[in-house]
Design an enzyme around this catalytic site. Structure first.
Site, PDB file in Angstrom:
ATOM      1  N   GLU A  55     -25.160  14.367  -1.670  1.00  0.00           N
ATOM      2  CA  GLU A  55     -26.852  14.783  -1.424  1.00  0.00           C
ATOM      3  C   GLU A  55     -27.751  13.992  -2.591  1.00  0.00           C
TER       4      GLU A  55
ATOM      5  N   GLU B  48      -9.174  -7.640  -1.015  1.00  0.00           N
ATOM      6  CA  GLU B  48      -7.765  -7.309  -1.084  1.00  0.00           C
ATOM      7  C   GLU B  48      -7.570  -5.829  -0.975  1.00  0.00           C
TER       8      GLU B  48
ATOM      9  N   HIS C 168     -26.396  20.866   0.491  1.00  0.00           N
ATOM     10  CA  HIS C 168     -26.358  21.336  -0.499  1.00  0.00           C
ATOM     11  C   HIS C 168     -25.201  22.670  -0.864  1.00  0.00           C
TER      12      HIS C 168
ATOM     13  N   LYS D 138      -0.423   5.456  -6.049  1.00  0.00           N
ATOM     14  CA  LYS D 138      -1.710   5.566  -6.940  1.00  0.00           C
ATOM     15  C   LYS D 138      -2.356   6.712  -6.652  1.00  0.00           C
TER      16      LYS D 138
ATOM     17  N   GLU E 162      -7.072   1.955 -13.130  1.00  0.00           N
ATOM     18  CA  GLU E 162      -6.445   3.245 -12.349  1.00  0.00           C
ATOM     19  C   GLU E 162      -5.198   3.978 -13.032  1.00  0.00           C
TER      20      GLU E 162
ATOM     21  N   CYS F 183      -1.840   1.794  -2.865  1.00  0.00           N
ATOM     22  CA  CYS F 183      -2.737   2.976  -2.544  1.00  0.00           C
ATOM     23  C   CYS F 183      -2.133   4.141  -2.788  1.00  0.00           C
TER      24      CYS F 183
ATOM     25  N   CYS G  60       0.858  -1.253   0.062  1.00  0.00           N
ATOM     26  CA  CYS G  60      -0.037  -0.051   0.190  1.00  0.00           C
ATOM     27  C   CYS G  60       0.829   1.314   0.078  1.00  0.00           C
TER      28      CYS G  60
ATOM     29  N   TYR H  55      -9.231  -3.190 -10.977  1.00  0.00           N
ATOM     30  CA  TYR H  55      -8.913  -1.978 -10.244  1.00  0.00           C
ATOM     31  C   TYR H  55      -7.606  -1.404 -11.085  1.00  0.00           C
TER      32      TYR H  55
ATOM     33  N   ARG I 100       2.202 -10.188  -4.944  1.00  0.00           N
ATOM     34  CA  ARG I 100       3.089  -9.435  -6.148  1.00  0.00           C
ATOM     35  C   ARG I 100       2.130  -9.805  -7.479  1.00  0.00           C
TER      36      ARG I 100
HETATM   37  C1  LIG Z   1      -1.205  -0.443  -7.284  1.00  0.00           C
HETATM   38  C2  LIG Z   1      -2.121  -0.843  -6.175  1.00  0.00           C
HETATM   39  C3  LIG Z   1      -3.168   0.036  -5.789  1.00  0.00           C
HETATM   40  C4  LIG Z   1      -3.925  -0.227  -4.688  1.00  0.00           C
HETATM   41  N1  LIG Z   1      -4.713   0.720  -4.289  1.00  0.00           N
HETATM   42  C5  LIG Z   1      -5.367   0.384  -3.179  1.00  0.00           C
HETATM   43  C6  LIG Z   1      -6.281   1.397  -2.440  1.00  0.00           C
HETATM   44  O1  LIG Z   1      -6.554   2.366  -3.125  1.00  0.00           O
HETATM   45  N2  LIG Z   1      -6.945   1.165  -1.581  1.00  0.00           N
HETATM   46  C7  LIG Z   1      -7.117  -0.017  -0.820  1.00  0.00           C
HETATM   47  O2  LIG Z   1      -7.469  -0.268   0.181  1.00  0.00           O
HETATM   48  N3  LIG Z   1      -6.048  -1.042  -1.464  1.00  0.00           N
HETATM   49  C8  LIG Z   1      -5.324  -0.888  -2.371  1.00  0.00           C
HETATM   50  N4  LIG Z   1      -4.468  -1.842  -2.803  1.00  0.00           N
HETATM   51  C9  LIG Z   1      -4.210  -2.922  -2.147  1.00  0.00           C
HETATM   52  C10 LIG Z   1      -3.578  -2.803  -0.869  1.00  0.00           C
HETATM   53  O3  LIG Z   1      -2.172  -2.511  -1.101  1.00  0.00           O
HETATM   54  C11 LIG Z   1      -3.304  -4.423  -0.048  1.00  0.00           C
HETATM   55  O4  LIG Z   1      -4.406  -4.887  -0.126  1.00  0.00           O
HETATM   56  C12 LIG Z   1      -2.481  -4.135   1.237  1.00  0.00           C
HETATM   57  O5  LIG Z   1      -1.289  -3.858   1.015  1.00  0.00           O
HETATM   58  C13 LIG Z   1      -2.434  -5.988   1.650  1.00  0.00           C
HETATM   59  O6  LIG Z   1      -1.751  -5.731   2.732  1.00  0.00           O
HETATM   60  P1  LIG Z   1      -0.869  -6.806   3.229  1.00  0.00           P
HETATM   61  O7  LIG Z   1      -0.528  -6.790   4.909  1.00  0.00           O
HETATM   62  O8  LIG Z   1      -1.771  -8.040   3.203  1.00  0.00           O
HETATM   63  O9  LIG Z   1       0.143  -7.301   2.600  1.00  0.00           O
HETATM   64  P2  LIG Z   1       1.210  -6.075   1.847  1.00  0.00           P
HETATM   65  O10 LIG Z   1       0.788  -4.725   2.231  1.00  0.00           O
HETATM   66  O11 LIG Z   1       1.607  -6.498   0.702  1.00  0.00           O
HETATM   67  O12 LIG Z   1       2.614  -6.543   2.711  1.00  0.00           O
HETATM   68  C14 LIG Z   1       3.278  -7.604   2.627  1.00  0.00           C
HETATM   69  C15 LIG Z   1       4.814  -7.473   2.967  1.00  0.00           C
HETATM   70  O13 LIG Z   1       5.498  -8.740   3.407  1.00  0.00           O
HETATM   71  C16 LIG Z   1       6.675  -8.735   2.516  1.00  0.00           C
HETATM   72  N5  LIG Z   1       7.263 -10.206   2.391  1.00  0.00           N
HETATM   73  C17 LIG Z   1       6.562 -10.991   1.556  1.00  0.00           C
HETATM   74  N6  LIG Z   1       7.080 -12.274   1.662  1.00  0.00           N
HETATM   75  C18 LIG Z   1       7.829 -12.058   2.894  1.00  0.00           C
HETATM   76  C19 LIG Z   1       8.728 -13.067   3.468  1.00  0.00           C
HETATM   77  N7  LIG Z   1       8.584 -14.496   3.279  1.00  0.00           N
HETATM   78  N8  LIG Z   1       9.388 -12.727   4.629  1.00  0.00           N
HETATM   79  C20 LIG Z   1       9.453 -11.232   4.929  1.00  0.00           C
HETATM   80  N9  LIG Z   1       8.710 -10.433   4.185  1.00  0.00           N
HETATM   81  C21 LIG Z   1       7.947 -10.819   3.240  1.00  0.00           C
HETATM   82  C22 LIG Z   1       6.351  -7.938   1.349  1.00  0.00           C
HETATM   83  O14 LIG Z   1       7.359  -7.583   0.703  1.00  0.00           O
HETATM   84  C23 LIG Z   1       5.680  -6.813   1.904  1.00  0.00           C
HETATM   85  O15 LIG Z   1       6.588  -5.706   2.248  1.00  0.00           O
HETATM   86  C24 LIG Z   1      -3.659  -1.448  -3.973  1.00  0.00           C
HETATM   87  C25 LIG Z   1      -2.642  -2.538  -4.654  1.00  0.00           C
HETATM   88  C26 LIG Z   1      -1.851  -2.179  -5.420  1.00  0.00           C
HETATM   89  C27 LIG Z   1      -1.035  -3.285  -6.089  1.00  0.00           C
HETATM   90  N1  LIG Z   2      -8.741   1.220  -5.219  1.00  0.00           N
HETATM   91  C1  LIG Z   2      -8.356   0.118  -4.835  1.00  0.00           C
HETATM   92  O1  LIG Z   2      -8.841  -0.057  -3.549  1.00  0.00           O
HETATM   93  C2  LIG Z   2      -7.545  -0.854  -5.447  1.00  0.00           C
HETATM   94  C3  LIG Z   2      -6.651  -0.361  -6.560  1.00  0.00           C
HETATM   95  C4  LIG Z   2      -5.827  -1.423  -7.001  1.00  0.00           C
HETATM   96  C5  LIG Z   2      -5.711  -2.718  -6.331  1.00  0.00           C
HETATM   97  N2  LIG Z   2      -6.680  -2.975  -5.279  1.00  0.00           N
HETATM   98  C6  LIG Z   2      -6.631  -4.378  -5.078  1.00  0.00           C
HETATM   99  O2  LIG Z   2      -5.667  -5.116  -5.550  1.00  0.00           O
HETATM  100  C7  LIG Z   2      -6.274  -6.440  -6.312  1.00  0.00           C
HETATM  101  C8  LIG Z   2      -5.510  -6.941  -7.435  1.00  0.00           C
HETATM  102  O3  LIG Z   2      -5.840  -5.981  -8.709  1.00  0.00           O
HETATM  103  P1  LIG Z   2      -5.580  -6.230 -10.236  1.00  0.00           P
HETATM  104  O4  LIG Z   2      -6.491  -5.344 -10.928  1.00  0.00           O
HETATM  105  O5  LIG Z   2      -4.152  -6.656 -10.589  1.00  0.00           O
HETATM  106  O6  LIG Z   2      -6.398  -7.850 -10.172  1.00  0.00           O
HETATM  107  P2  LIG Z   2      -7.858  -8.292 -10.646  1.00  0.00           P
HETATM  108  O7  LIG Z   2      -8.945  -6.956  -9.916  1.00  0.00           O
HETATM  109  O8  LIG Z   2      -7.749  -9.628 -10.230  1.00  0.00           O
HETATM  110  O9  LIG Z   2      -8.003  -7.936 -12.101  1.00  0.00           O
HETATM  111  C9  LIG Z   2      -7.152  -8.732 -12.931  1.00  0.00           C
HETATM  112  C10 LIG Z   2      -7.601  -8.363 -14.317  1.00  0.00           C
HETATM  113  O10 LIG Z   2      -6.735  -8.900 -15.247  1.00  0.00           O
HETATM  114  C11 LIG Z   2      -7.523  -9.858 -16.302  1.00  0.00           C
HETATM  115  N3  LIG Z   2      -6.453 -10.943 -16.430  1.00  0.00           N
HETATM  116  C12 LIG Z   2      -6.063 -12.044 -15.646  1.00  0.00           C
HETATM  117  N4  LIG Z   2      -5.364 -13.126 -16.482  1.00  0.00           N
HETATM  118  C13 LIG Z   2      -5.032 -12.401 -17.509  1.00  0.00           C
HETATM  119  C14 LIG Z   2      -4.301 -12.880 -18.570  1.00  0.00           C
HETATM  120  N5  LIG Z   2      -3.743 -13.956 -18.459  1.00  0.00           N
HETATM  121  N6  LIG Z   2      -4.235 -12.068 -19.635  1.00  0.00           N
HETATM  122  C15 LIG Z   2      -4.981 -11.119 -19.558  1.00  0.00           C
HETATM  123  N7  LIG Z   2      -5.715 -10.451 -18.746  1.00  0.00           N
HETATM  124  C16 LIG Z   2      -5.892 -11.041 -17.629  1.00  0.00           C
HETATM  125  C17 LIG Z   2      -8.694  -9.918 -15.593  1.00  0.00           C
HETATM  126  O11 LIG Z   2      -9.606 -10.578 -16.616  1.00  0.00           O
HETATM  127  P3  LIG Z   2     -10.945 -11.487 -16.204  1.00  0.00           P
HETATM  128  O12 LIG Z   2     -12.062 -10.857 -15.616  1.00  0.00           O
HETATM  129  O13 LIG Z   2     -11.125 -11.909 -17.699  1.00  0.00           O
HETATM  130  O14 LIG Z   2     -10.154 -12.532 -15.404  1.00  0.00           O
HETATM  131  C18 LIG Z   2      -8.938  -8.888 -14.858  1.00  0.00           C
HETATM  132  O15 LIG Z   2      -9.581  -7.807 -15.622  1.00  0.00           O
HETATM  133  C19 LIG Z   2      -7.646  -6.009  -6.481  1.00  0.00           C
HETATM  134  O16 LIG Z   2      -8.407  -7.217  -6.116  1.00  0.00           O
HETATM  135  C20 LIG Z   2      -8.030  -4.825  -5.298  1.00  0.00           C
HETATM  136  O17 LIG Z   2      -8.688  -5.812  -4.303  1.00  0.00           O
HETATM  137  C21 LIG Z   2      -7.394  -2.006  -4.830  1.00  0.00           C
END
Ligand SMILES: Cc1cc2nc3c(=O)[nH]c(=O)nc-3n(C[C@H](O)[C@H](O)[C@H](O)COP(=O)(O)OP(=O)(O)OC[C@H]3O[C@@H](n4cnc5c(N)ncnc54)[C@H](O)[C@@H]3O)c2cc1C
Ligand SMILES: NC(=O)c1ccc[n+]([C@@H]2O[C@H](COP(=O)([O-])OP(=O)(O)OC[C@H]3O[C@@H](n4cnc5c(N)ncnc54)[C@H](OP(=O)(O)O)[C@@H]3O)[C@@H](O)[C@H]2O)c1
Lengths: 538, 126
Positions: free
Chosen positions: A516, A380, A511, A109, A248, A106, A101, A244, A208
């Site tokens: 609203e 997620e 308003h 982004k 985005e 997050c 995040c 998402y 990842r």
């Molecule tokens: C591009 C993008 C945009 C997003 N935008 C939003 C958003 O706007 N709002 C929202 O609510 N969510 C958003 N998310 C989702 C959000 O980031 C995740 O849901 C959240 O970070 C999950 O938290 P976590 O604790 O599960 O794992 P993470 O935050 O992924 O943390 C896991 C950590 O563990 C480390 N790790 C992994 N394996 C090991 C190991 N074996 N030993 C030690 N360390 C390890 C990783 O490197 C990482 O630092 C977004 C995600 C992405 C990719």
């Molecule tokens: N604003 C937020 O809160 C925010 C922002 C970003 C991320 N996140 C979190 O992060 C998670 C991951 O996000 P994400 O966008 O990577 O995943 P995702 O929501 O699971 O979407 C994956 C997309 O890739 C497509 N896809 C999957 N495999 C493919 C392939 N082999 N070739 C071409 N297209 C393929 C899927 O299509 P199909 O529908 O056909 O399977 C889908 O449209 C989300 O679930 C969300 O919870 C949250």
């Protein structure tokens, strides 16, 4: 070191014991005697446990969920360590403490989305009398933007380090894996291994980005792990995936002035209300984002000039190709659970996804817990990971019994025109309750601020799904428009309090706001009446 | 022992910082101007001093510590003080101990924690 360790331990332990002592006070002598014997035995077991392990809680993964659990646990007197390690992305990007995040999710982004909104505002401001030189020559400087974003992230990384140190949470920059159910091996950057033992272990390793198995994907593609720190401006970009992340990224890239294309395999935003999802895709298209539907990439090649030639196949099996500067994969994320050597402790994973099907965040190995993105069929989202982590720590160390409620979690897609929602989609509501049990209210609306700059309002749309009869409880709320996240958050609290449609209608609006509009909504889909607004303040 | 430097005022400070190469380890301690009695007008800066002395005992020989007196009380209290508004220094609190060219800094009573000072000196990530 050692002495502080045992002192801290004791205070936590005594806290746990206080309650039974007072409760025992009016029992008979005999009962008192057996009780105190029992107590002695458990006391001994506890002390043994204390001495056996280095920590009460060891957290693998210093991201949203792991850090929240660690902080709550130390506040409750537990001795806690956190392991966090970032394996470089295929293209070599790494980052600091704090998880997805903060570093590659997050936060960057939202900052890039904000940069995009500001660009839009510059153009609008001329209509409001601001003497902007010539809005068309105003360009975004990618290096300046990424530097500002990365500096913010680095300061958050540092503040997190300081916080852990201040709270006496031990942090190790090490990649952990299971040796046995109480023992974790941590591989440090220099290759050295350290052994940690703990009574409880929390898996919070997140996930990842996935890459497709096609030639050139790993060599030439990037992901959300790389985009926010890309040294060079991305140029003409192909975003593969329409979740998402795909929407985005394509949205802010287009607004920042880069040609952006989204390749959609099947539908946009699977799992979301499809009418709303298609409306945001339509709005993005209106703003200049290209969409290629029903297509799958098949090959990426690097040309002599350094640009990327992408081949793809459409649903008629026809192949197409085009040239891009950047190809960004946003096709979903893979949990980092297999890297933990789950076989060493018999930890069960869902075979298809490698996710963990935990019950109340507890895995099939009783002292091993999991929160965040690694959980099977849970949203997620950062606040979900944080809340689950915090509640788990309270149950483990604070005598709490409160469980995480994963239902009705609100979310927002930060597309150029944002989409926020809470509760059921129209499809899900119909599937669960049946079409004749539910009523769908909808409305197009015109934000006041859109008039002067003559902004397009054709996709400003809201929807409320409620039971048709009985108390008319609200089941879902959907909002497309400016500040969708800010709008939907409060309504999520209302839904948690069992908001009904009559109560919503009985709420007096603020308003002029966009929020609203929910209090003014009245046209049902069933009626077939036009949901377009009559005039501005009617 | 670190190489110590002393500087006063905003312009002098930025001119002075140009002397360092990007790869050098440079730490900056921002504090209030010293009164005639030799102590800073800012009591928190005075309190932090011994801890910073102690913390820097273990610093590497090649590291630099630049002690900058940002100015007198009215100069600092002005919310448009250039040390506050500049996007590099962006000071909020006196004292602040920062690693130059990074986002790492200790503010206020964090400067009185030896272990945090040690972390600032040894942390390798940027
Ligand atoms: C591009 C993008 C945009 C997003 N935008 C939003 C958003 O706007 N709002 C929202 O609510 N969510 C958003 N998310 C989702 C959000 O980031 C995740 O849901 C959240 O970070 C999950 O938290 P976590 O604790 O599960 O794992 P993470 O935050 O992924 O943390 C896991 C950590 O563990 C480390 N790790 C992994 N394996 C090991 C190991 N074996 N030993 C030690 N360390 C390890 C990783 O490197 C990482 O630092 C977004 C995600 C992405 C990719
Ligand atoms: N604003 C937020 O809160 C925010 C922002 C970003 C991320 N996140 C979190 O992060 C998670 C991951 O996000 P994400 O966008 O990577 O995943 P995702 O929501 O699971 O979407 C994956 C997309 O890739 C497509 N896809 C999957 N495999 C493919 C392939 N082999 N070739 C071409 N297209 C393929 C899927 O299509 P199909 O529908 O056909 O399977 C889908 O449209 C989300 O679930 C969300 O919870 C949250």
């Amino acid at each position: 070191m050692k002495s502080r360790e045992s002192k801290e331990k004791k205070s936590w332990y005594f806290n746990c014991c206080k309650k039974p002592q007072t409760m025992d006070s009016d029992l008979s002598d005999q009962e008192n005697y057996t009780k105190s014997l029992e107590k002695l035995v458990t006391e001994q077991e506890n002390i043994e446990a204390d001495q056996k392990f280095m920590y009460d809680l060891l957290v693998i993964g210093g991201g949203s969920g792991g850090l929240a659990a660690a902080k709550e646990a130390v506040n409750l007197g537990a001795k806690v360590a956190v392991l966090d390690f970032v394996t470089p992305s295929p293209r070599g990007t790494t980052w600091g403490l704090g998880g997805t995040c903060v570093n590659v999710g997050c936060i960057p982004k939202k900052l890039m989305h904000q940069a995009a909104l500001l660009g839009e505002a510059i153009h609008e401001s001329a209509a409001y009398g601001w003497q902007v030189p010539d809005p068309n020559i105003i360009k975004n400087d990618w290096q300046a933007l990424t530097t500002a974003v990365q500096n913010h992230i680095k300061s958050v990384n540092w503040v997190t380090r300081v916080e852990l140190r201040t709270k006496k949470i031990e942090y190790f920059n090490a990649l952990g894996y299971f040796k046995d159910q109480h023992t974790i091996c941590g591989k440090m950057k220099n290759g050295e291994e350290k052994v940690f033992t703990a009574k409880n272990i929390l898996i919070a390793v997140g996930g990842r980005p996935r890459y497709p198995d096609i030639p050139g994907a790993l060599e030439y593609g990037i992901s959300s792990d790389d985009i926010f720190s890309l040294e060079k401006a991305p140029g003409k970009t192909l975003v593969i995936g329409a979740g998402y992340i795909g929407l985005e990224c394509a949205g802010f890239l287009n607004s920042l002035g880069y040609d952006a294309t989204v390749m959609v395999r099947s539908i946009v935003l699977r799992g979301f209300d499809q009418q709303m999802a298609n409306t945001i895709a339509q709005e993005m298209e209106r703003r200049g984002v290209h969409f290629i539907y029903q297509a799958k990439p098949s090959k990426i090649e690097k040309q002599a000039d350094g640009r990327l030639l992408v081949h793809w196949v459409d649903k008629e099996r026809q192949t197409h190709q085009d040239i891009f500067d950047t190809v960004l994969f946003a096709i979903g994320r893979k949990p980092l659970t297999e890297e933990l050597k789950p076989e060493n402790i018999g930890l069960q994973l869902i075979p298809e996804t490698a996710k963990i099907d935990a019950i109340d965040e507890q895995t099939n190995v009783p002292n091993v817990y999991a929160v965040g993105d690694v959980l099977h069929k849970k949203p997620e989202l950062t606040p979900v990971a944080i809340h689950a982590g915090r509640l788990l720590a309270r149950r483990l160390f604070g005598n709490s019994t409160e469980q995480m409620d994963y239902v009705n979690v609100a979310t927002t897609v930060f597309s150029p025109l944002e989409y926020g929602c809470v509760g059921l989609s129209e499809e899900a509501a119909i599937a669960i309750h049946g079409e004749d049990k539910i009523e769908i209210y909808h409305a197009y609306y015109k934000p006041t601020e859109f008039f002067i700059p003559q902004k397009d309002v054709s996709n400003c749309y809201i929807k409320v799904i409620a039971f048709r009869n009985g108390d008319q409880r609200v089941l879902g709320m959907h909002f497309i428009g400016p500040n969708a996240g800010e709008v939907i958050q409060g309504f999520a609290a209302a839904i948690k309090c069992n908001l009904t449609f009559p109560k919503l209608k009985d709420t007096v609006g603020i308003h002029p706001t966009v929020a609203e509009e929910f209090t003014r909504i009245s046209v049902t889909k069933r009626s077939g009446l036009d949901p377009k607004p009559q005039s501005c303040c009617s | 022992m670190v190489l110590r430097h002393h500087i006063e005022g905003y312009e002098n400070f930025f001119k002075f910082m140009k002397n360092f190469k990007p790869n050098e380890s440079v730490y900056v301690l921002y504090s209030g101007k010293k009164l005639p009695n030799g102590k800073s007008w800012c009591p928190d800066c005075v309190e932090a001093e011994p801890f910073i002395e102690e913390g820097f005992k273990t610093a590497s020989e090649s590291a630099h510590l630049v002690e900058v007196e940002v100015g007198d009380r009215p100069f600092w209290k002005d919310l448009n003080c250039p040390f506050r508004t500049n996007s590099t220094t962006k000071l909020r609190v006196l004292p602040t101990l920062a690693k130059w060219n990074t986002q790492k800094r200790l503010e206020g009573d964090q400067c009185q924690k030896i272990d945090l000072i040690e972390m600032l000196l040894t942390d390798e990530d940027d």
